[in-house]
Design a protein around this motif. Structure first.
Motif, PDB file in Angstrom:
ATOM      1  N   UNK A 191      15.028   5.374  -5.323  1.00  0.00           N
ATOM      2  CA  UNK A 191      14.240   5.813  -6.471  1.00  0.00           C
ATOM      3  C   UNK A 191      13.248   6.914  -6.140  1.00  0.00           C
ATOM      4  N   UNK A 192      12.787   6.934  -4.912  1.00  0.00           N
ATOM      5  CA  UNK A 192      11.868   7.982  -4.461  1.00  0.00           C
ATOM      6  C   UNK A 192      12.605   9.108  -3.731  1.00  0.00           C
ATOM      7  N   UNK A 193      13.918   8.998  -3.611  1.00  0.00           N
ATOM      8  CA  UNK A 193      14.690  10.015  -2.901  1.00  0.00           C
ATOM      9  C   UNK A 193      14.466   9.992  -1.404  1.00  0.00           C
ATOM     10  N   UNK A 194      14.219   8.787  -0.872  1.00  0.00           N
ATOM     11  CA  UNK A 194      13.948   8.629   0.548  1.00  0.00           C
ATOM     12  C   UNK A 194      15.007   7.770   1.214  1.00  0.00           C
ATOM     13  N   UNK A 195      15.167   7.938   2.515  1.00  0.00           N
ATOM     14  CA  UNK A 195      15.969   7.005   3.299  1.00  0.00           C
ATOM     15  C   UNK A 195      15.097   5.781   3.584  1.00  0.00           C
ATOM     16  N   UNK A 196      15.698   4.713   4.032  1.00  0.00           N
ATOM     17  CA  UNK A 196      14.911   3.525   4.385  1.00  0.00           C
ATOM     18  C   UNK A 196      13.929   3.842   5.504  1.00  0.00           C
ATOM     19  N   UNK A 197      14.366   4.633   6.485  1.00  0.00           N
ATOM     20  CA  UNK A 197      13.450   4.974   7.582  1.00  0.00           C
ATOM     21  C   UNK A 197      12.280   5.803   7.080  1.00  0.00           C
ATOM     22  N   UNK A 198      12.504   6.701   6.124  1.00  0.00           N
ATOM     23  CA  UNK A 198      11.408   7.479   5.557  1.00  0.00           C
ATOM     24  C   UNK A 198      10.459   6.576   4.763  1.00  0.00           C
ATOM     25  N   UNK A 199      11.023   5.610   4.048  1.00  0.00           N
ATOM     26  CA  UNK A 199      10.203   4.675   3.274  1.00  0.00           C
ATOM     27  C   UNK A 199       9.250   3.903   4.185  1.00  0.00           C
ATOM     28  N   UNK A 200       9.717   3.552   5.378  1.00  0.00           N
ATOM     29  CA  UNK A 200       8.908   2.764   6.311  1.00  0.00           C
ATOM     30  C   UNK A 200       8.138   3.624   7.323  1.00  0.00           C
ATOM     31  N   UNK A 201       8.256   4.932   7.242  1.00  0.00           N
ATOM     32  CA  UNK A 201       7.682   5.806   8.252  1.00  0.00           C
ATOM     33  C   UNK A 201       6.187   5.663   8.413  1.00  0.00           C
ATOM     34  N   UNK A 202       5.475   5.302   7.381  1.00  0.00           N
ATOM     35  CA  UNK A 202       4.010   5.272   7.456  1.00  0.00           C
ATOM     36  C   UNK A 202       3.445   3.868   7.343  1.00  0.00           C
TER      37      UNK A 202
ATOM     38  N   UNK B 246       0.838  -1.196   0.000  1.00  0.00           N
ATOM     39  CA  UNK B 246       0.000   0.000   0.000  1.00  0.00           C
ATOM     40  C   UNK B 246       0.874   1.248   0.000  1.00  0.00           C
ATOM     41  N   UNK B 247       1.916   1.235   0.806  1.00  0.00           N
ATOM     42  CA  UNK B 247       2.842   2.378   0.867  1.00  0.00           C
ATOM     43  C   UNK B 247       3.494   2.610  -0.493  1.00  0.00           C
ATOM     44  N   UNK B 248       3.951   1.538  -1.135  1.00  0.00           N
ATOM     45  CA  UNK B 248       4.598   1.661  -2.438  1.00  0.00           C
ATOM     46  C   UNK B 248       3.618   2.214  -3.471  1.00  0.00           C
ATOM     47  N   UNK B 249       2.414   1.669  -3.507  1.00  0.00           N
ATOM     48  CA  UNK B 249       1.400   2.146  -4.463  1.00  0.00           C
ATOM     49  C   UNK B 249       1.091   3.624  -4.234  1.00  0.00           C
ATOM     50  N   UNK B 250       0.946   4.021  -2.973  1.00  0.00           N
ATOM     51  CA  UNK B 250       0.656   5.427  -2.673  1.00  0.00           C
ATOM     52  C   UNK B 250       1.784   6.347  -3.107  1.00  0.00           C
ATOM     53  N   UNK B 251       3.025   5.947  -2.861  1.00  0.00           N
ATOM     54  CA  UNK B 251       4.166   6.750  -3.292  1.00  0.00           C
ATOM     55  C   UNK B 251       4.207   6.862  -4.816  1.00  0.00           C
ATOM     56  N   UNK B 252       4.001   5.752  -5.491  1.00  0.00           N
ATOM     57  CA  UNK B 252       4.032   5.745  -6.957  1.00  0.00           C
ATOM     58  C   UNK B 252       2.957   6.670  -7.510  1.00  0.00           C
ATOM     59  N   UNK B 253       1.753   6.558  -6.990  1.00  0.00           N
ATOM     60  CA  UNK B 253       0.653   7.400  -7.469  1.00  0.00           C
ATOM     61  C   UNK B 253       0.884   8.873  -7.138  1.00  0.00           C
ATOM     62  N   UNK B 254       1.462   9.151  -5.962  1.00  0.00           N
ATOM     63  CA  UNK B 254       1.770  10.527  -5.570  1.00  0.00           C
ATOM     64  C   UNK B 254       2.695  11.183  -6.583  1.00  0.00           C
ATOM     65  N   UNK B 255       3.607  10.392  -7.135  1.00  0.00           N
ATOM     66  CA  UNK B 255       4.540  10.907  -8.139  1.00  0.00           C
ATOM     67  C   UNK B 255       3.946  10.890  -9.545  1.00  0.00           C
ATOM     68  N   UNK B 256       2.757  10.316  -9.688  1.00  0.00           N
ATOM     69  CA  UNK B 256       2.105  10.271 -10.984  1.00  0.00           C
ATOM     70  C   UNK B 256       2.717   9.249 -11.936  1.00  0.00           C
ATOM     71  N   UNK B 257       3.345   8.219 -11.368  1.00  0.00           N
ATOM     72  CA  UNK B 257       4.017   7.214 -12.186  1.00  0.00           C
ATOM     73  C   UNK B 257       3.144   5.974 -12.346  1.00  0.00           C
ATOM     74  N   UNK B 258       3.217   5.375 -13.522  1.00  0.00           N
ATOM     75  CA  UNK B 258       2.630   4.056 -13.728  1.00  0.00           C
ATOM     76  C   UNK B 258       3.596   3.014 -13.191  1.00  0.00           C
ATOM     77  N   UNK B 259       3.144   1.779 -13.104  1.00  0.00           N
ATOM     78  CA  UNK B 259       4.055   0.701 -12.701  1.00  0.00           C
ATOM     79  C   UNK B 259       5.184   0.552 -13.705  1.00  0.00           C
TER      80      UNK B 259
END
Length: 71
Positions: free
Chosen positions: A59-70, A11-24
């Protein structure tokens, strides 16, 4: 919220991808990972490796902790 960490991360990955307006497809090309693999991750069907987690975070310009923050 799903209890399974794989589903929550998907869910987190899908939300990040959509936030950036990217397709899979776009995400897969940006990360150098297979689109069907990423689709499985988004659906919580894959137990993703640490190496691929780092690739995704970068790829999203995040640290691992930021990736898992939510999660």
């Amino acid at each position: 919220m799903p209890r399974d960490i794989r589903a929550r991360f998907g869910i987190r990955l899908r939300n990040l991808r959509r936030k950036h307006g990217w397709t899979q497809v776009v995400l897969a090309e940006r990360l150098g990972l297979d689109r069907s693999y990423l689709a499985d991750v988004e659906r919580g069907k894959r137990n993703i490796s640490l190496v691929n987690l780092e690739i995704i975070a970068n790829g999203f310009g995040l640290s691992l902790s930021q990736l898992f923050a939510r999660i």
